[in-house]
Design an enzyme around this catalytic site. Structure first.
Site, PDB file in Angstrom:
ATOM      1  N   HIS A  75       0.832  -1.208   0.000  1.00  0.00           N
ATOM      2  CA  HIS A  75       0.000   0.000   0.000  1.00  0.00           C
ATOM      3  C   HIS A  75       0.860   1.248   0.000  1.00  0.00           C
ATOM      4  O   HIS A  75       1.963   1.263   0.553  1.00  0.00           O
ATOM      5  CB  HIS A  75      -0.988  -0.001   1.172  1.00  0.00           C
ATOM      6  CG  HIS A  75      -0.386   0.149   2.537  1.00  0.00           C
ATOM      7  ND1 HIS A  75      -0.218   1.385   3.145  1.00  0.00           N
ATOM      8  CD2 HIS A  75       0.054  -0.764   3.434  1.00  0.00           C
ATOM      9  CE1 HIS A  75       0.302   1.219   4.351  1.00  0.00           C
ATOM     10  NE2 HIS A  75       0.484  -0.076   4.548  1.00  0.00           N
ATOM     11  N   ASP A 189       5.927   2.582   6.924  1.00  0.00           N
ATOM     12  CA  ASP A 189       4.747   1.759   6.669  1.00  0.00           C
ATOM     13  C   ASP A 189       3.836   2.532   5.702  1.00  0.00           C
ATOM     14  O   ASP A 189       3.101   3.405   6.135  1.00  0.00           O
ATOM     15  CB  ASP A 189       4.035   1.477   7.996  1.00  0.00           C
ATOM     16  CG  ASP A 189       2.672   0.860   7.848  1.00  0.00           C
ATOM     17  OD1 ASP A 189       2.382   0.300   6.777  1.00  0.00           O
ATOM     18  OD2 ASP A 189       1.886   0.937   8.812  1.00  0.00           O
ATOM     19  N   GLU A 221      -5.372   1.436   2.369  1.00  0.00           N
ATOM     20  CA  GLU A 221      -5.129   0.306   3.274  1.00  0.00           C
ATOM     21  C   GLU A 221      -5.364   0.715   4.721  1.00  0.00           C
ATOM     22  O   GLU A 221      -5.920  -0.047   5.520  1.00  0.00           O
ATOM     23  CB  GLU A 221      -3.698  -0.212   3.083  1.00  0.00           C
ATOM     24  CG  GLU A 221      -3.420  -1.540   3.773  1.00  0.00           C
ATOM     25  CD  GLU A 221      -2.839  -1.405   5.176  1.00  0.00           C
ATOM     26  OE1 GLU A 221      -2.603  -2.446   5.821  1.00  0.00           O
ATOM     27  OE2 GLU A 221      -2.614  -0.256   5.630  1.00  0.00           O
ATOM     28  N   GLU A 222      -4.937   1.913   5.071  1.00  0.00           N
ATOM     29  CA  GLU A 222      -5.100   2.382   6.441  1.00  0.00           C
ATOM     30  C   GLU A 222      -6.557   2.725   6.763  1.00  0.00           C
ATOM     31  O   GLU A 222      -6.901   2.931   7.917  1.00  0.00           O
ATOM     32  CB  GLU A 222      -4.211   3.600   6.705  1.00  0.00           C
ATOM     33  CG  GLU A 222      -2.718   3.379   6.497  1.00  0.00           C
ATOM     34  CD  GLU A 222      -2.081   2.453   7.522  1.00  0.00           C
ATOM     35  OE1 GLU A 222      -2.807   1.934   8.398  1.00  0.00           O
ATOM     36  OE2 GLU A 222      -0.861   2.247   7.444  1.00  0.00           O
ATOM     37  N   ASP A 244       4.581  -5.736   3.663  1.00  0.00           N
ATOM     38  CA  ASP A 244       4.268  -4.739   4.690  1.00  0.00           C
ATOM     39  C   ASP A 244       5.275  -4.913   5.815  1.00  0.00           C
ATOM     40  O   ASP A 244       6.123  -5.820   5.787  1.00  0.00           O
ATOM     41  CB  ASP A 244       2.841  -4.927   5.211  1.00  0.00           C
ATOM     42  CG  ASP A 244       2.214  -3.621   5.700  1.00  0.00           C
ATOM     43  OD1 ASP A 244       2.963  -2.722   6.138  1.00  0.00           O
ATOM     44  OD2 ASP A 244       0.978  -3.500   5.649  1.00  0.00           O
ATOM     45  N   HIS A 338       3.127   3.040  13.363  1.00  0.00           N
ATOM     46  CA  HIS A 338       2.077   4.064  13.393  1.00  0.00           C
ATOM     47  C   HIS A 338       2.463   5.294  14.212  1.00  0.00           C
ATOM     48  O   HIS A 338       1.611   6.136  14.497  1.00  0.00           O
ATOM     49  CB  HIS A 338       0.743   3.495  13.877  1.00  0.00           C
ATOM     50  CG  HIS A 338       0.056   2.675  12.843  1.00  0.00           C
ATOM     51  ND1 HIS A 338      -1.303   2.426  12.862  1.00  0.00           N
ATOM     52  CD2 HIS A 338       0.515   2.039  11.734  1.00  0.00           C
ATOM     53  CE1 HIS A 338      -1.627   1.674  11.834  1.00  0.00           C
ATOM     54  NE2 HIS A 338      -0.537   1.417  11.128  1.00  0.00           N
TER      55      HIS A 338
END
Length: 375
Positions: A75, A189, A221-222, A244, A338
């Site tokens: 992603h 990410d 994706e998130e 990922d 994150h």
């Protein structure tokens, strides 16, 4: 084999592209700048690209007739925020988009994305320490109570700058080299996965044997894993290889979760399950586990294994397309997921690229996806 033991042109290209991508904002649902940059890189390699209606970037490389087709994907979006309200005094209230940790928000620098050359910096306010009560000192402030200070004196001033309800906001894009092989930055990410796929595509274009490959850089994706599913429904691949992060567990707070070490090589997920609201995950297809185990041994590259609850990837949904897609999650160890600064090792990215090229090159017309051949 240590990260410092590997070097070369591939690693240099991976670092350059990763650092370029980390500086480009691309909130989930607003990935255009990232997509255009990646499209330019792929086109420079001689690959034609196309973009579907949702925004996924797709490039196809033809391969051996009769071999299972492969969708290699990652992603390109990142998590962040959406402006919810502009206060009369110019402060901005916001909503979270994606799994943003509230405990890491106060005093973070952000970028309000209103257009290239017009983006506005801001800071998520943190109440002055001298006015903080004893009860407040150890409390995580809910994001609904936080606000962004972007230097505006009024709502009108914010509007003149192009900021409106719905404007996307991301952590301030930047990166820092921690050591020759360790990089910290925003949206590793999954900009690291994007860099790996571009480098893998470069190398796979020159291999004599390969299956038909669909390189997919997915959107949203998130935002509940949306983009890759749409791409898979159109491409109908036989095999899906998703890239990922995999949680590094070599820090003092993570050791109980596994044995995935930063700098220890690429990793293969043997089990993922979200377990928090979204009851989904991926158990890899045994043919692909065997394939990448063999490939790692042939290369003498370490291949770490991961099994964890609390995260999931696009493969959770891609695997259910059509008659079922043989799927696996491969990735690179990463620390501090994150947060505004995540950390990866360039040696892991280089070895992941090597593993992909070797493994995909072994998929020919005789490659079996019959589970009874493996179970």
């Amino acid at each position: 084999m240590s990260g410092a033991a590997l070097s070369g042109e591939a690693r240099g290209r991976l670092k350059t592209l990763l650092c370029e991508l980390m500086l480009i904002p691309g909130l989930s649902g607003y990935e255009g700048r990232v997509r255009r940059h990646l499209a330019g890189r792929l086109q420079a390699l001689g690959l034609a690209t196309r973009t579907d209606r949702l925004g996924n970037l797709i490039a196809t490389l033809d391969g051996t007739p009769g071999a299972p087709s492969v969708m290699l994907f990652t992603h390109m979006d990142q998590l962040g925020f959406i402006v919810r309200k502009i206060e009369p005094d110019g402060f901005l209230r916001f909503e979270r988009l994606g799994g943003v940790p509230e405990r890491a928000l106060a005093s973070q620098e952000v970028l309000i994305c209103v257009g290239e050359g017009r983006d506005r910096p801001g800071v998520i306010a943190n109440k002055s320490h001298h006015a903080t009560t004893p009860e407040e000192k150890y409390r995580v402030v809910p994001y609904q109570d936080l606000y962004i200070d972007a230097g505006f004196a009024s709502a009108g001033e914010a509007a003149t700058a192009g900021v409106d309800v719905g404007s996307p906001v991301v952590y301030r894009p930047h990166w820092v080299e921690l050591s020759p092989d360790r990089v910290a930055g925003t949206a590793i990410d999954d900009r690291a996965g994007c860099a790996v796929i571009v480098e893998a595509a470069r190398q796979l274009m020159t291999t004599g044997t390969r299956p038909t490959l669909h390189f997919v850089f997915s959107v949203q994706e998130e935002f509940n894993l949306r983009g890759a599913l749409t791409a898979a429904q159109v491409l109908q691949p036989d095999i899906a290889i998703q890239l990922d992060l995999l949680l590094a567990t070599d820090t003092p707070d993570m050791g109980y979760r596994g044995d995935v070490r930063l700098g220890g090589g690429p990793a293969m997920s043997m089990y993922s399950f979200h377990g928090r609201g979204t009851l989904n995950g991926t158990i890899p297809h045994p043919a692909l586990v065997a394939l990448f185990d063999r490939s790692a041994k042939a290369l003498d590259v370490p291949l770490q294994r991961s099994a964890h609850t609390g995260a999931l990837t696009d493969s959770s949904y891609v695997q259910l397309v059509g008659q079922g897609v043989a799927s696996i999650d491969l990735g690179f160890p990463m620390r501090y997921s994150h947060s505004s600064l995540e950390v990866c090792d360039l040696g892991d990215l280089e070895r992941l690229t090597m593993l992909l090229v070797e493994g995909i090159g072994r998929i020919d017309a005789g490659f079996s996806l019959d589970r009874d051949d493996y179970e």
